[in-house]
Design an enzyme around this catalytic site. Sequence first.
Site, short mmCIF file in Angstrom:
data_model
loop_
_atom_site.label_atom_id
_atom_site.label_comp_id
_atom_site.label_asym_id
_atom_site.label_seq_id
_atom_site.Cartn_x
_atom_site.Cartn_y
_atom_site.Cartn_z
N ARG A 115 0.83 -1.21 0.00
CA ARG A 115 0.00 0.00 0.00
C ARG A 115 0.87 1.26 0.00
NH1 ARG A 115 -5.30 0.00 2.14
NH2 ARG A 115 -4.89 1.85 3.41
N ASP A 120 -10.12 1.13 0.87
CA ASP A 120 -10.16 2.55 1.17
C ASP A 120 -11.50 3.12 0.68
OD1 ASP A 120 -7.72 2.92 2.45
OD2 ASP A 120 -6.63 2.94 0.56
N ARG A 140 -9.36 -6.81 13.30
CA ARG A 140 -8.48 -6.09 14.20
C ARG A 140 -9.25 -4.92 14.80
NH1 ARG A 140 -4.63 -7.11 17.61
NH2 ARG A 140 -2.97 -5.56 17.73
N ARG A 156 9.80 5.56 -3.38
CA ARG A 156 10.21 6.39 -4.52
C ARG A 156 11.62 6.96 -4.36
NH1 ARG A 156 5.85 9.96 -2.48
NH2 ARG A 156 4.03 9.07 -3.47
N TYR A 200 -10.01 -5.04 2.79
CA TYR A 200 -9.30 -3.88 3.34
C TYR A 200 -9.38 -2.75 2.30
CZ TYR A 200 -5.13 -1.61 5.53
OH TYR A 200 -4.25 -0.75 6.14
N ARG A 213 -0.11 5.75 16.05
CA ARG A 213 0.03 7.11 15.52
C ARG A 213 -0.71 8.11 16.37
NH1 ARG A 213 -2.71 5.23 9.72
NH2 ARG A 213 -4.50 4.24 10.65
N GLU A 258 -3.92 6.47 18.54
CA GLU A 258 -4.60 5.28 18.01
C GLU A 258 -3.90 4.03 18.51
OE1 GLU A 258 -5.62 5.94 13.84
OE2 GLU A 258 -5.28 3.80 13.52
P1 FAD Z 1 -18.34 1.32 7.72
O1 FAD Z 1 -17.90 2.73 7.71
O2 FAD Z 1 -17.73 0.39 8.71
O3 FAD Z 1 -19.93 1.31 7.91
C1 FAD Z 1 -20.66 0.18 8.28
C2 FAD Z 1 -21.78 0.65 9.19
O4 FAD Z 1 -22.64 -0.46 9.47
C3 FAD Z 1 -21.26 1.14 10.54
O5 FAD Z 1 -21.78 2.42 10.81
C4 FAD Z 1 -21.76 0.09 11.52
O6 FAD Z 1 -22.08 0.63 12.79
C5 FAD Z 1 -23.01 -0.41 10.81
N1 FAD Z 1 -23.40 -1.78 11.20
C6 FAD Z 1 -22.62 -2.88 11.20
N2 FAD Z 1 -23.30 -3.95 11.62
C7 FAD Z 1 -24.57 -3.52 11.87
C8 FAD Z 1 -25.74 -4.16 12.35
N3 FAD Z 1 -25.73 -5.46 12.68
N4 FAD Z 1 -26.87 -3.43 12.49
C9 FAD Z 1 -26.87 -2.09 12.20
N5 FAD Z 1 -25.78 -1.44 11.76
C10 FAD Z 1 -24.65 -2.13 11.59
N6 FAD Z 1 -9.93 5.08 3.81
C11 FAD Z 1 -9.38 6.03 3.03
O7 FAD Z 1 -9.72 6.13 1.84
N7 FAD Z 1 -8.44 6.90 3.54
C12 FAD Z 1 -8.03 6.86 4.83
O8 FAD Z 1 -7.20 7.67 5.24
C13 FAD Z 1 -8.60 5.86 5.69
N8 FAD Z 1 -8.21 5.77 6.95
C14 FAD Z 1 -8.78 4.81 7.76
C15 FAD Z 1 -8.38 4.77 9.10
C16 FAD Z 1 -8.95 3.82 9.94
C17 FAD Z 1 -8.51 3.77 11.38
C18 FAD Z 1 -9.93 2.91 9.45
C19 FAD Z 1 -10.55 1.87 10.36
C20 FAD Z 1 -10.34 2.96 8.12
C21 FAD Z 1 -9.76 3.91 7.27
N9 FAD Z 1 -10.16 4.02 5.93
C22 FAD Z 1 -9.58 4.97 5.12
C23 FAD Z 1 -11.17 3.11 5.35
C24 FAD Z 1 -12.60 3.69 5.41
O9 FAD Z 1 -12.96 3.89 6.76
C25 FAD Z 1 -13.55 2.68 4.76
O10 FAD Z 1 -13.18 2.45 3.42
C26 FAD Z 1 -15.03 3.11 4.75
O11 FAD Z 1 -15.39 3.81 5.90
C27 FAD Z 1 -15.88 1.86 4.64
O12 FAD Z 1 -17.25 2.17 4.53
P2 FAD Z 1 -18.31 1.01 4.79
O13 FAD Z 1 -19.65 1.60 4.51
O14 FAD Z 1 -17.92 -0.21 4.09
O15 FAD Z 1 -18.14 0.62 6.34
N1 UDP Z 2 3.32 0.73 7.88
C1 UDP Z 2 4.53 0.64 8.54
N2 UDP Z 2 5.07 1.77 9.10
C2 UDP Z 2 4.44 2.96 9.04
C3 UDP Z 2 3.22 3.06 8.36
C4 UDP Z 2 2.67 1.93 7.79
O1 UDP Z 2 5.10 -0.43 8.63
O2 UDP Z 2 4.99 3.95 9.59
C5 UDP Z 2 2.75 -0.51 7.29
C6 UDP Z 2 1.85 -1.25 8.27
O3 UDP Z 2 2.02 -2.63 8.02
C7 UDP Z 2 0.47 -0.81 7.85
C8 UDP Z 2 0.64 -0.73 6.33
O4 UDP Z 2 1.98 -0.21 6.16
O5 UDP Z 2 -0.52 -1.74 8.24
C9 UDP Z 2 -0.36 0.13 5.61
O6 UDP Z 2 -0.28 1.43 6.14
P1 UDP Z 2 -1.49 2.45 5.98
O7 UDP Z 2 -1.04 3.78 6.46
O8 UDP Z 2 -2.03 2.36 4.60
O9 UDP Z 2 -2.54 1.83 7.02
P2 UDP Z 2 -4.01 2.29 7.47
O10 UDP Z 2 -4.07 3.79 7.34
O11 UDP Z 2 -4.97 1.56 6.57
O12 UDP Z 2 -4.09 1.82 8.87
#
Ligand code: FAD
Ligand code: UDP
Length: 369
Positions: A171, A349, A248, A175, A347, A279, A299
């Site tokens: 991911r 985005d 996780r 560069r 997984y 982070r 986090e």
């Molecule tokens: P979710 O946002 O998980 O929505 C699912 C919803 O269903 C939730 O609100 C949940 O409460 C509800 N639900 C589940 N089960 C039930 C049930 N039984 N009854 C009623 N409701 C229910 N993506 C990026 O592009 N850039 C980023 O920088 C980025 N950072 C991230 C950082 C973190 C820590 C995490 C965890 C994810 C990150 N993502 C990022 C990914 C992004 O969050 C997801 O791609 C996106 O939110 C997924 O949308 P979704 O609708 O699939 O799921």
């Molecule tokens: N990662 C790492 N060191 C860092 C940042 C990321 O080793 O400082 C690795 C780690 O395995 C992580 C993966 O790169 O799970 C993807 O990072 P990303 O920032 O895309 O993770 P997310 O934002 O989805 O948690």
Amino acid sequence: MKYDYLIVGSGLFGSIFAYEMNKIGKKCLVIEKRDHIGGNIYTEKQENINVHKYGAHIFHTSDKRVWEYINEFTEFNNFINSPVAVYKDKMYNLPFNMNTFYQMWGVKTPEEAINKIEEQKKEANITEPKNLEEQAISLVGPDIYTKLIKGYTEKQWGKDCTELPAFIIKRLPVRLTFDNNYFNDRYQGIPLDGYTKIIEKMLEGIDVKLETDFFDDREHWENIAEKIVFTGMIDQYYDYEFGQLEYRGLKFETETIDMENYQGNAVINYTEREIPYTRIIEHKHFEGSESPKTIVTKEYPATWKPGDEAYYPVNNDKNNETYAKYEEKAAKEENVIFGGRLGTYKYYDMWKIIDEALDSVEKEIQTIN
Ligand code: FAD
Ligand code: UDP
């Protein structure tokens, strides 16, 4: 039946599906177990700062359809994600680029960096990387692996790097330029008014019930609509028939600090194994928000157990094999559509969720016409 679609989950996937179906006159009900809409992209304004309640969310994509679609709901600022990593008493730029190589080895040109990485790779002698550790070493060598990847990854996933799939580390860009942009994508930014506003626009005029878990009254919800769109955990939907999938968890510790600028960057990663968080996010830097105070979130990765919020699918071979059985069963459903990170155990985005949701809507419209 009162509704055409029951949508379980008000995250990005469920909300796009509801919006598009509502637009063509279908009656939708969205149920959401949390006390707010938006799923993990939810933001909340505090101290004039949009706080990313479930971790840093930076929008990025190279897909023009997705970019144009999301821009119908918001404008984006010009934020570029450039996280910094802290290992012991030194700081390194991310992703792995000429700045990082200079900080790590003192090399000043791409040629010197290539030679250094090649020399390191030769010592490690990996021909075909089979897991995250081998993949990381064959990309950047053991020095960077040990200081910036191993500790972070093992605390993030709760597993040894040899037990994790290689794709996770791919991911991150590598560069040979002095470029600290964490993503290679053509479009990137943060919504001007927070992510929650996007979801509010999508769900305007649609029935939404918060604090309502599908599984608390499954029979009732199964009989309220012609079809179900399910964005929760697919293994739970099938009552763990083929076994439990692994997720996780995360814990967020957020505090308001009485100072203007705490760390000088939106995201700082702590790559040592001994520091329990991965982070620290300083939310105001995503938008350059004016405020005399600042809000930061640590986090902490956490073991997931049933009942906890599932943040990440753990896509190793064992879990993917189990998921394939659920997927096969899901494909035979005529009235249930699975979507989103948990419904398809991917997984993904945000951009990919939008892409999948739009495909899913197109497929559904073809089916009903
Ligand atoms: P979710 O946002 O998980 O929505 C699912 C919803 O269903 C939730 O609100 C949940 O409460 C509800 N639900 C589940 N089960 C039930 C049930 N039984 N009854 C009623 N409701 C229910 N993506 C990026 O592009 N850039 C980023 O920088 C980025 N950072 C991230 C950082 C973190 C820590 C995490 C965890 C994810 C990150 N993502 C990022 C990914 C992004 O969050 C997801 O791609 C996106 O939110 C997924 O949308 P979704 O609708 O699939 O799921
Ligand atoms: N990662 C790492 N060191 C860092 C940042 C990321 O080793 O400082 C690795 C780690 O395995 C992580 C993966 O790169 O799970 C993807 O990072 P990303 O920032 O895309 O993770 P997310 O934002 O989805 O948690």
